[in-house]
Scaffold this motif. Sequence first.
Motif, PDB file in Angstrom:
ATOM      1  N   GLU A 126       1.994   4.927  -2.329  1.00 12.36           N
ATOM      2  CA  GLU A 126       1.943   5.830  -3.481  1.00 12.36           C
ATOM      3  C   GLU A 126       0.980   6.981  -3.226  1.00 12.36           C
ATOM      4  N   GLN A 147      -1.773   4.811  -9.744  1.00 12.67           N
ATOM      5  CA  GLN A 147      -1.588   5.214  -8.344  1.00 12.67           C
ATOM      6  C   GLN A 147      -0.446   6.207  -8.194  1.00 12.67           C
ATOM      7  N   SER A 148       0.678   5.918  -8.861  1.00 10.63           N
ATOM      8  CA  SER A 148       1.833   6.825  -8.783  1.00 10.63           C
ATOM      9  C   SER A 148       1.511   8.157  -9.433  1.00 10.63           C
ATOM     10  N   TRP A 175       1.881  -1.192  -0.863  1.00  8.90           N
ATOM     11  CA  TRP A 175       2.587  -0.415  -1.886  1.00  8.90           C
ATOM     12  C   TRP A 175       1.676   0.669  -2.462  1.00  8.90           C
ATOM     13  N   THR A 176       0.409   0.317  -2.745  1.00 13.59           N
ATOM     14  CA  THR A 176      -0.551   1.293  -3.264  1.00 13.59           C
ATOM     15  C   THR A 176      -0.789   2.401  -2.246  1.00 13.59           C
ATOM     16  N   ARG A 181       6.341   0.829   1.588  1.00 11.97           N
ATOM     17  CA  ARG A 181       6.712   0.597   0.184  1.00 11.97           C
ATOM     18  C   ARG A 181       7.862  -0.377   0.037  1.00 11.97           C
ATOM     19  N   GLU A 215       2.339   9.353  -0.363  1.00 16.09           N
ATOM     20  CA  GLU A 215       3.454  10.220  -0.768  1.00 16.09           C
ATOM     21  C   GLU A 215       2.957  11.470  -1.475  1.00 16.09           C
ATOM     22  N   MET A 259       9.225   0.299  -7.110  1.00 18.90           N
ATOM     23  CA  MET A 259       9.074   1.553  -7.835  1.00 18.90           C
ATOM     24  C   MET A 259       8.814   1.311  -9.309  1.00 18.90           C
ATOM     25  N   ASP A 264       0.508   3.323 -14.576  1.00 20.27           N
ATOM     26  CA  ASP A 264       0.769   3.279 -13.127  1.00 20.27           C
ATOM     27  C   ASP A 264      -0.057   4.388 -12.473  1.00 20.27           C
TER      28      ASP A 264
END
Length: 333
Positions: free
Chosen positions: A198, A255-256, A194-195, A122, A201, A59, A253
């Motif tokens: 993001e 992507q987030s 992980w990407t 994630r 979500e 995160m 960041d």
Amino acid sequence: WLKPPTVRPPRPPILSHPRAGPAWSRPSAARAGTMAAVAEGTAAAADVVGKAAVVMDSMDKLHGTTNFANFTAYSWNVFRYIGDYLHLTGIVVLLLTIAKNKSVAGISRSTQVLYFLVFVTRYLDLFDHSQTLYLVFFKLTYIGTSIIVLVLFHQLDKTYERRHDTANLAVIIIPCCTAAVLLTSEYSILEILWTFSEFIEGFAMVPQYIFCYRERQGKDWGASLYVVSLGGYRVFYAFNWIYKKIQMPHYSDIQSWIGGVIEIMFFFDFLNFRFTGNSMLRTLVLSVDTKINEISDKVEMKVLGTSSAQRMETEGGEMRRRRKAEEPPMEDV
């Protein structure tokens, strides 16, 4: 015919500064360069040790050169803590609502499937390096509860309202997979997953919003409180990103941020719809969802000879006949 030797007086010591020592006491240029190189190497080694001592979790992704100690300090701020506990509150409310009603009515199974994908893609870093007890607790809780909810959907399948849960998961998952491959910062399995988590979500709550738009009037405040808690979690995480950006201007960041903006936009529209009955996105979202399902049904009819709509109507008719059969016959008065 011999000249006497010339006797020269000794030179005074060369002083570079009134308080400096003689020239021989100062290091030569080569020696100074060596000392500078040693000092630089020592500083670099200390920096590497400092970075290694900082445990970065998934995160806390950061792209670019930065001060990792400061980044970790700014990551653990009040906005992040509030967001984490709102997320946990939403999950507890969801489980209590299902347990109280012994039903999954009012809840989108598609949303729960998407959150399960978010967590299992994630939090693979649990196997990658050691982490604080706080992070391990939350990550294992999210994964475990998402599995429990899907099991409850299987056990309480008769109460599941398929007619409202119409979001097509393939339309969400496939573009997110493509974006993860194109926009990942590093081409490794963990980083790509992980990407993907993001991006996915950002759309995880969309099926639940479509469910609520079609349902119009919520049957249980538990489901609404669950949606509000999850939306609030993303809002406070956005405050967390803003705080870190202010403290560290080079923090990025993307992507987030993309996923967060999408989810927050849907969340505020849902609040407007729930409390005022008005919605800027409802008509558009339902129109797009209906069109996607029509195309999907046509493809299924050509390939499989049947469609989701027909299967849903068949299941709905069987349930209505079953309920009618279970009703006691009316007595003559």
